[in-house]
Design a protein around this motif. Structure first.
Motif, PDB file in Angstrom:
ATOM      1  N   ALA A 143      -2.914   4.920   0.738  1.00 35.88           N
ATOM      2  CA  ALA A 143      -3.952   3.888   0.760  1.00 35.88           C
ATOM      3  C   ALA A 143      -3.807   2.933   2.099  1.00 35.88           C
ATOM      4  O   ALA A 143      -4.548   2.351   2.804  1.00 35.88           O
ATOM      5  CB  ALA A 143      -3.898   2.884  -0.437  1.00 35.88           C
ATOM      6  N   ILE A 144      -2.621   3.492   2.868  1.00 32.48           N
ATOM      7  CA  ILE A 144      -2.288   2.601   3.962  1.00 32.48           C
ATOM      8  C   ILE A 144      -3.228   2.724   5.238  1.00 32.48           C
ATOM      9  O   ILE A 144      -3.706   2.024   5.913  1.00 32.48           O
ATOM     10  CB  ILE A 144      -0.843   3.113   4.729  1.00 32.48           C
ATOM     11  CG1 ILE A 144      -0.332   2.175   5.537  1.00 32.48           C
ATOM     12  CG2 ILE A 144      -1.041   4.459   5.096  1.00 32.48           C
ATOM     13  CD1 ILE A 144       0.189   0.706   5.069  1.00 32.48           C
ATOM     14  N   PRO A 171      -7.477   7.047  -2.550  1.00 31.75           N
ATOM     15  CA  PRO A 171      -6.836   5.621  -1.923  1.00 31.75           C
ATOM     16  C   PRO A 171      -7.932   4.548  -2.314  1.00 31.75           C
ATOM     17  O   PRO A 171      -7.321   3.434  -2.907  1.00 31.75           O
ATOM     18  CB  PRO A 171      -6.875   5.887  -0.451  1.00 31.75           C
ATOM     19  CG  PRO A 171      -6.829   7.422  -0.326  1.00 31.75           C
ATOM     20  CD  PRO A 171      -7.484   8.101  -1.547  1.00 31.75           C
ATOM     21  N   LEU A 188      -6.560   1.177  -4.690  1.00 31.87           N
ATOM     22  CA  LEU A 188      -6.879   0.011  -4.119  1.00 31.87           C
ATOM     23  C   LEU A 188      -7.848  -1.005  -5.110  1.00 31.87           C
ATOM     24  O   LEU A 188      -7.588  -2.132  -5.263  1.00 31.87           O
ATOM     25  CB  LEU A 188      -7.293  -0.065  -2.712  1.00 31.87           C
ATOM     26  CG  LEU A 188      -6.476   0.047  -1.776  1.00 31.87           C
ATOM     27  CD1 LEU A 188      -7.084   0.207  -0.199  1.00 31.87           C
ATOM     28  CD2 LEU A 188      -5.056  -0.530  -1.975  1.00 31.87           C
ATOM     29  N   TYR A 241       0.714  -1.365   0.032  1.00 32.68           N
ATOM     30  CA  TYR A 241      -0.001  -0.069   0.021  1.00 32.68           C
ATOM     31  C   TYR A 241       0.908   0.999   0.137  1.00 32.68           C
ATOM     32  O   TYR A 241       1.911   1.254   0.694  1.00 32.68           O
ATOM     33  CB  TYR A 241      -0.868  -0.009   1.174  1.00 32.68           C
ATOM     34  CG  TYR A 241      -2.052  -1.086   1.322  1.00 32.68           C
ATOM     35  CD1 TYR A 241      -2.937  -1.022   0.610  1.00 32.68           C
ATOM     36  CD2 TYR A 241      -1.606  -2.432   2.194  1.00 32.68           C
ATOM     37  CE1 TYR A 241      -3.810  -2.165   0.643  1.00 32.68           C
ATOM     38  CE2 TYR A 241      -2.507  -3.347   2.131  1.00 32.68           C
ATOM     39  CZ  TYR A 241      -3.827  -3.235   1.520  1.00 32.68           C
ATOM     40  OH  TYR A 241      -4.604  -4.261   1.490  1.00 32.68           O
ATOM     41  N   ASP A 242       0.720   2.157  -0.931  1.00 37.11           N
ATOM     42  CA  ASP A 242       1.223   3.378  -0.893  1.00 37.11           C
ATOM     43  C   ASP A 242       0.811   4.290   0.506  1.00 37.11           C
ATOM     44  O   ASP A 242      -0.214   3.854   1.084  1.00 37.11           O
ATOM     45  CB  ASP A 242       1.232   4.168  -2.126  1.00 37.11           C
ATOM     46  CG  ASP A 242      -0.163   4.617  -2.355  1.00 37.11           C
ATOM     47  OD1 ASP A 242      -1.014   4.670  -1.546  1.00 37.11           O
ATOM     48  OD2 ASP A 242      -0.480   5.010  -3.616  1.00 37.11           O
ATOM     49  N   ALA A 282      -5.684   0.007   5.106  1.00 35.93           N
ATOM     50  CA  ALA A 282      -5.164  -1.422   5.205  1.00 35.93           C
ATOM     51  C   ALA A 282      -5.520  -1.667   6.853  1.00 35.93           C
ATOM     52  O   ALA A 282      -4.221  -2.004   7.343  1.00 35.93           O
ATOM     53  CB  ALA A 282      -3.768  -1.354   4.844  1.00 35.93           C
ATOM     54  N   GLN A 302      -5.953  -1.642  -8.380  1.00 37.30           N
ATOM     55  CA  GLN A 302      -4.682  -2.770  -7.983  1.00 37.30           C
ATOM     56  C   GLN A 302      -5.498  -4.100  -7.694  1.00 37.30           C
ATOM     57  O   GLN A 302      -4.990  -5.104  -8.266  1.00 37.30           O
ATOM     58  CB  GLN A 302      -4.149  -2.121  -6.420  1.00 37.30           C
ATOM     59  CG  GLN A 302      -3.097  -3.238  -5.863  1.00 37.30           C
ATOM     60  CD  GLN A 302      -2.512  -2.675  -4.775  1.00 37.30           C
ATOM     61  OE1 GLN A 302      -2.080  -1.626  -4.698  1.00 37.30           O
ATOM     62  NE2 GLN A 302      -2.206  -3.544  -3.824  1.00 37.30           N
TER      63      GLN A 302
END
Length: 139
Positions: free
Chosen positions: A42-43, A60, A64, A38-39, A46, A67
């Motif tokens: 986006a963390i 974000p 995701l 996750y960049d 998570a 991805q």
């Protein structure tokens, strides 16, 4: 390319990780949110419940989504780890629609007619891996 795309719930993360690790031991490649990178945007998503209140059009969430969808398209097999929430079940429907072989692992709390999309529903990880070995999908 990921051979297996493993979906489940953040709240059931330990069970998802058990499936990922069992596939690792069987020398099978996999992708799952438990190991996704996750960049910094986006963390925040998570974590259990991290996306519950996120805006669907936020950067974000979009990242995701793209991805996960790319990994799902690249996979040969889809695994749903139960119990799982709505998002994982949506991923199962997408996988089936894309022609992926679909599998489910874990306890089933009630019968669903659309669970017919799964080639098998194993109550535990050991049974799942045994099935894959019998079919010569993994070593």
């Amino acid at each position: 390319m990921s051979e297996f795309f493993i979906a489940g719930s953040w709240r059931n993360r330990a069970a998802v990780l058990n499936v990922v690790e069992a596939l690792d031991r069987a020398d099978a490649a996999s992708y799952s949110f438990v190991r996704a990178e996750y960049d910094e945007d986006a963390i925040v998503l998570a974590a259990p419940g991290g996306a519950d209140d996120a805006a669907l059009d936020s950067v974000p969430v979009r990242k995701l989504f793209e991805q996960d969808l790319a990994e799902l398209r690249a996979a040969e097999h889809f695994v749903l780890v139960l119990p799982a929430g709505a998002a994982a079940h949506i991923e199962a429907g997408i996988a089936f629609g894309l022609g992926k072989r679909c599998w489910a692992v874990g306890p089933v709390d009630r019968s669903e007619t659309l669970y017919r999309i799964f080639e098998s529903m194993s109550p535990d990880v050991a049974g799942f891996i045994d099935q894959l070995r019998a079919l010569r999908i993994v070593q």
